[in-house]
Write an enzyme that holds these catalytic residues in place. Sequence first.
Site, PDB file in Angstrom:
ATOM      1  N   LYS A  11      11.093  23.951  23.724  1.00 24.82           N
ATOM      2  CA  LYS A  11       9.844  24.595  24.125  1.00 24.82           C
ATOM      3  C   LYS A  11       9.237  25.319  22.931  1.00 24.82           C
ATOM      4  CE  LYS A  11      11.079  29.123  23.946  1.00 24.82           C
ATOM      5  NZ  LYS A  11      10.409  30.135  23.107  1.00 24.82           N
ATOM      6  N   ASP A 137      15.649  32.298  29.874  1.00 26.24           N
ATOM      7  CA  ASP A 137      14.849  31.110  29.564  1.00 26.24           C
ATOM      8  C   ASP A 137      15.286  29.866  30.337  1.00 26.24           C
ATOM      9  OD1 ASP A 137      13.062  32.237  27.821  1.00 26.24           O
ATOM     10  OD2 ASP A 137      14.112  31.637  25.997  1.00 26.24           O
TER      11      ASP A 137
END
Length: 290
Positions: A11, A137
Amino acid sequence: MNSIKLKAHAKINLGLDVVRRREDGYHEVRMIMQTIGLYDKLTINRTNNNSIVINTNLHYLPTDENNLVYKAVSLIQREYHIEQGVYINLEKKIPVAAGMAGGSTDAATALYGMSRLFDLNLKKPELMKLGLRLGADVPYCIMRGTALSEGIGEILTPLPSFPACQVLIVKPGLSVSTKYVYENLKLDETTKHPDINGILTCIRTRDLYGAIGLFGNVLENVTIKEYPVIGEIKDKMTEWGAIGALMSGSGPTVFGLFDDIKKAEKAFYQFKVSELGKQVFLTDLYQPYY
């Protein structure tokens, strides 16, 4: 099914703001997360014993309970009373300690893989709830795509897909401690915060250039001061054709977005022969398949 092969996607942060430091020591954030095409490969094989064995192409990575993939598998085994073990081959390509959620996405993919391999059929919300026990996350890395992340990272709102573009990733030859960056972040009336709401509006109206014009990462105030090469990479990224460049997460990775593939390829080769980046990748944005 005795074996499953999966991709664990990295990401980047299209915007990262820290709202405040909580009394428990955690920081409340508002981040816009985006999955990209760069990925690690996980192959999970069932075995006839109850052990967890991890093999990886990076000799310095732990392969015991200090590895997030190990923790993810162990969590599934405990929660669903699985007595069989697994052998996992983890092929790392995502830079380590780079602000790209490499460990978190590997753990998220391991959770999904274990659910598939052992016919648990866990839905995305169930996997995300489990993932939060491994790290802030991890739920996003299960959701993937374009999303607003709030709280400590666990409050997620899916967003429309970000307009298509090329993504150039450059990581200098250093690693950054996320703990150090957050501990040294000073939030006061002089702090310049990125316009997260403005970026959200541009994403919803598919205004690529408007969104990029508002990009910002409040953690750059700490990381670039400590490691000026990150600022140099950002400058070169725009000089070499990027329409926007930003540090991802707590760094040190910098990404640049390009609306012209030829410019992106030229910048890729320029960084490959420069001394600024130790790891350089050219990829694109990625939307999830599960």
